[in-house]
Scaffold this motif. Structure first.
Motif, PDB file in Angstrom:
ATOM      1  N   LEU A  87       7.302  -5.818   7.969  1.00 29.34           N
ATOM      2  CA  LEU A  87       6.756  -5.185   6.783  1.00 29.34           C
ATOM      3  C   LEU A  87       5.389  -4.559   7.058  1.00 29.34           C
ATOM      4  N   ASP A  88       4.587  -5.266   7.860  1.00 24.52           N
ATOM      5  CA  ASP A  88       3.226  -4.781   8.137  1.00 24.52           C
ATOM      6  C   ASP A  88       3.251  -3.414   8.804  1.00 24.52           C
ATOM      7  N   TYR A  91       3.750  -0.803   6.159  1.00 21.45           N
ATOM      8  CA  TYR A  91       2.493  -0.499   5.455  1.00 21.45           C
ATOM      9  C   TYR A  91       1.538   0.282   6.359  1.00 21.45           C
ATOM     10  N   ALA A  92       1.511  -0.098   7.637  1.00 17.16           N
ATOM     11  CA  ALA A  92       0.561   0.524   8.568  1.00 17.16           C
ATOM     12  C   ALA A  92       0.820   2.020   8.736  1.00 17.16           C
ATOM     13  N   GLU A  97       3.383   4.840   0.731  1.00 17.66           N
ATOM     14  CA  GLU A  97       2.747   5.995   0.095  1.00 17.66           C
ATOM     15  C   GLU A  97       3.722   7.160  -0.092  1.00 17.66           C
TER      16      GLU A  97
ATOM     17  N   GLY B  67      -6.961   0.788  -0.680  1.00 15.31           N
ATOM     18  CA  GLY B  67      -6.231   1.961  -1.144  1.00 15.31           C
ATOM     19  C   GLY B  67      -5.210   2.373  -0.111  1.00 15.31           C
ATOM     20  N   SER B  68      -5.082   3.681   0.094  1.00 13.34           N
ATOM     21  CA  SER B  68      -4.110   4.201   1.048  1.00 13.34           C
ATOM     22  C   SER B  68      -4.499   3.823   2.474  1.00 13.34           C
ATOM     23  N   PHE B  69      -3.617   3.078   3.163  1.00 15.98           N
ATOM     24  CA  PHE B  69      -3.929   2.633   4.527  1.00 15.98           C
ATOM     25  C   PHE B  69      -4.256   3.818   5.432  1.00 15.98           C
ATOM     26  N   ALA B 115      -1.463  -1.002  -6.427  1.00 18.04           N
ATOM     27  CA  ALA B 115      -0.955  -1.340  -5.099  1.00 18.04           C
ATOM     28  C   ALA B 115       0.567  -1.481  -5.125  1.00 18.04           C
ATOM     29  N   ARG B 116       1.216  -0.928  -6.173  1.00 14.02           N
ATOM     30  CA  ARG B 116       2.679  -0.914  -6.332  1.00 14.02           C
ATOM     31  C   ARG B 116       3.290  -2.302  -6.561  1.00 14.02           C
ATOM     32  N   ARG B 215      -4.627  -6.411   1.454  1.00 10.23           N
ATOM     33  CA  ARG B 215      -3.258  -6.932   1.428  1.00 10.23           C
ATOM     34  C   ARG B 215      -3.060  -7.875   2.615  1.00 10.23           C
ATOM     35  N   SER B 217      -1.272  -9.814   5.598  1.00  8.53           N
ATOM     36  CA  SER B 217      -0.176  -9.456   6.485  1.00  8.53           C
ATOM     37  C   SER B 217       0.983 -10.413   6.247  1.00  8.53           C
ATOM     38  N   GLU B 218       2.165  -9.994   6.704  1.00  9.16           N
ATOM     39  CA  GLU B 218       3.359 -10.798   6.505  1.00  9.16           C
ATOM     40  C   GLU B 218       3.173 -12.183   7.133  1.00  9.16           C
ATOM     41  N   ALA B 219       2.538 -12.218   8.315  1.00  2.00           N
ATOM     42  CA  ALA B 219       2.312 -13.487   9.012  1.00  2.00           C
ATOM     43  C   ALA B 219       1.395 -14.401   8.195  1.00  2.00           C
TER      44      ALA B 219
END
Lengths: 159, 231
Positions: A87-88, A91-92, A97, B67-69, B115-116, B215, B217-219
Motif C-alpha cells: 500500500l505504501d 501512496y508513494a 491522487e 497533503g499530496s505526497f 485524506a480520502r 499517514r 506506513s502499512e508496517a
C-alpha cells in the motif's frame, strides 16, 4: 450494495457492455476489475476506451502501473497494481491522487483495497466452463451513486 | 527581509514574494497540470514580474505538507536545490498551520485537509489576537472519531473549520458539533507560508527539512494492531 450479473457471449459483447457503462461514468469515478488472465479485463478496458474514441491507443499497464488516456470528456487512468509491493508504494507514487482527476479502471485492485475509494464499482470476470467464448461479469456497486449507475446500465442493456 | 514562499501540497501551486509580512507579489495556479510542470516556470515568472532574482531572496519558506505526497516532494526538492546551490536559508512550515491563517477571527480553529476514505489531516489552534497557539498536534484521523473526541471534551465548542476537509465533511461536522462555523477561504495560499516563515525561521539547516506525511506506513499500522492485540 447492489449486484448485477451479465453474461457476455463474445469478446465483442464484453466491449459493448463496457461502452454502455462508460456512458454513465464521470470524472472521479472508480471501477475495479478482477479476474484471471484471459477473463476479459483488457477487452473490457478496450471497450471502455472505445466510448471515448481512444481504443487504438490501448496498451497494457503491467509494467507502467498506470496508463493515461486523455479525452475531452475525462482522462482515463488504467491501473495494473499487481507489481506494487504494498500500500505504501501506492501512496508513494501518488496513486490515490488519481481518483479525483479522472475515471480510474484498476486491475488487481484487491491488492490496494485499503487505499481505494469507499464507494466504487467492482466487476469480477469469470470464464464459463461450458463455452470458451462466454464470460460471466459480476457487477457490485458500493454507494448510492454507483447503485444508480448499475440501474441505468441494466436498463440500457435491456433496450 | 525578502522571502520567497512556495506551496505545492494541494491542487494549488503557489509562489509568493514578501517583504517581511507584506506581500510584494503572489501567484496561485490551479490549472490541473502537475506541479512538476508548473512550479519552476511559476517561480521564474514571479521573480521576473517583481524584478528580482533568486540572489535577492533572504529566506525561502516551504510548505512541507501534509497533503499530496508527490506535490510535497516536488516543492521540497526544488527548495533544497535552491538552498544548496545559492546558500539561501530555508524554513519548513506545515500545511495545516498555513491553512489556519485563512481564518483571522479570535477563537478555536480546526484545519482539516482531506485524506480520502473519511480520513483527514488535522491540527487545532487557538487564535489569540494573531497568535496561533497549537491546541492539538498535527495528525491523521478518521473524521468521525476526531469529531467524537472534540464533542467529548466540549459539545458546545464554537469551532471554525477550515480546509477542503471542512468542505467535504460539512454535513457530519454540523451534525456532531452544531455550533461550528466555516471559514470563507479554504485553500492553501503561498503568502500564508511566507508570513509564518518570517515569524518562525531560525537559521535551520535546509537538510533538516523533511516532508510531513503523517499517514502511518502499512508496517507501522500492522505493528500497532499487533501491539494493541497483545494488550
Amino acid at each position: 450494495m447492489k449486484n448485477l450479473k451479465l453474461i457476455s457471449n463474445s469478446p465483442i459483447e464484453t466491449t459493448k457492455i463496457a461502452q454502455a457503462l462508460a456512458k454513465f461514468l464521470n470524472i472521479g469515478d472508480t471501477v475495479v476489475l478482477t479476474g484471471e488472465l484471459g477473463a476479459g479485463k483488457t477487452k473490457f478496458t478496450e471497450g471502455f476506451l472505445t466510448y471515448y474514441n481512444l481504443q487504438d491507443e490501448i496498451s497494457s499497464p503491467t509494467f507502467t502501473i498506470v496508463n493515461e488516456y486523455k479525452s475531452p470528456l475525462s482522462t482515463i487512468y488504467h491501473f495494473d497494481v499487481y507489481r506494487l509491493a504494498d500500500l505504501d508504494e501506492f501512496y508513494a507514487i501518488g496513486g490515490d491522487e488519481y481518483f479525483d482527476k479522472g475515471i480510474c479502471l484498476i486491475e488487481w485492485g484487491e491488492q490496494i483495497e485499503d487505499a481505494l475509494p469507499l464507494e466504487l464499482i467492482k466487476i469480477s470476470f469469470e470464464k464459463n466452463s461450458e463455452d470458451d467464448n462466454s464470460r460471466i461479469l459480476n457487477f457490485e456497486a458500493i454507494g448510492n451513486k454507483y447503485e444508480k449507475i448499475l440501474d441505468s446500465l441494466s436498463f440500457e442493456l435491456k433496450n | 527581509m525578502r522571502i520567497l514562499s512556495i506551496t505545492t501540497s494541494s491542487e494549488i501551486c503557489g509562489v509568493c514574494i514578501l517583504e517581511d509580512e507584506k506581500i510584494i507579489i503572489e501567484k496561485n495556479l490551479n490549472n490541473g497540470l502537475t506541479h512538476s510542470e508548473t512550479l519552476m516556470p511559476l517561480i521564474k515568472q514571479t521573480l521576473n514580474d517583481a524584478n528580482l532574482t533568486l540572489s535577492n531572496i533572504d529566506l525561502i519558506a516551504i510548505d512541507i505538507g501534509p497533503g499530496s505526497f508527490t506535490g510535497i516532494r516536488i516543492g521540497i526538492a526544488t527548495v533544497k536545490a535552491f538552498a544548496d546551490s545559492l546558500n539561501i536559508p530555508c524554513v519548513g512550515i506545515n500545511s495545516l498551520e498555513g491553512l489556519s491563517l485563512n481564518e483571522t477571527n479570535n477563537g478555536i480553529i480546526c484545519s482539516l485537509i482531506d485524506a480520502r476514505r473519511e480520513n483527514v489531516y488535522c491540527e487545532i489552534f487557538e487564535n489569540i489576537n494573531g497568535n496561533y497557539i497549537v491546541r492539538r498536534k498535527p495528525a491523521f484521523e478518521n473524521i468521525n472519531e476526531l469529531l467524537k473526541e472534540i464533542k467529548q471534551i466540549n459539545p458546545e465548542y464554537n469551532i471554525t473549520f477550515v480546509g477542503d476537509g471542512a468542505i467535504k465533511n460539512k454535513e457530519i461536522i454540523l451534525k456532531i458539533l452544531p455550533n461550528s462555523s466555516f471559514a470563507c477561504n479554504n485553500e492553501l495560499f503561498a503568502h500564508n507560508f511566507g508570513i509564518l516563515g518570517y515569524k518562525n525561521h531560525n537559521n535551520e539547516d535546509y537538510k533538516n527539512i523533511e516532508p510531513l506525511y503523517l499517514r502511518k506506513s502499512e508496517a507501522e499500522q500492522k505493528m500497532e494492531e499487533k501491539l494493541n492485540a497483545n494488550k
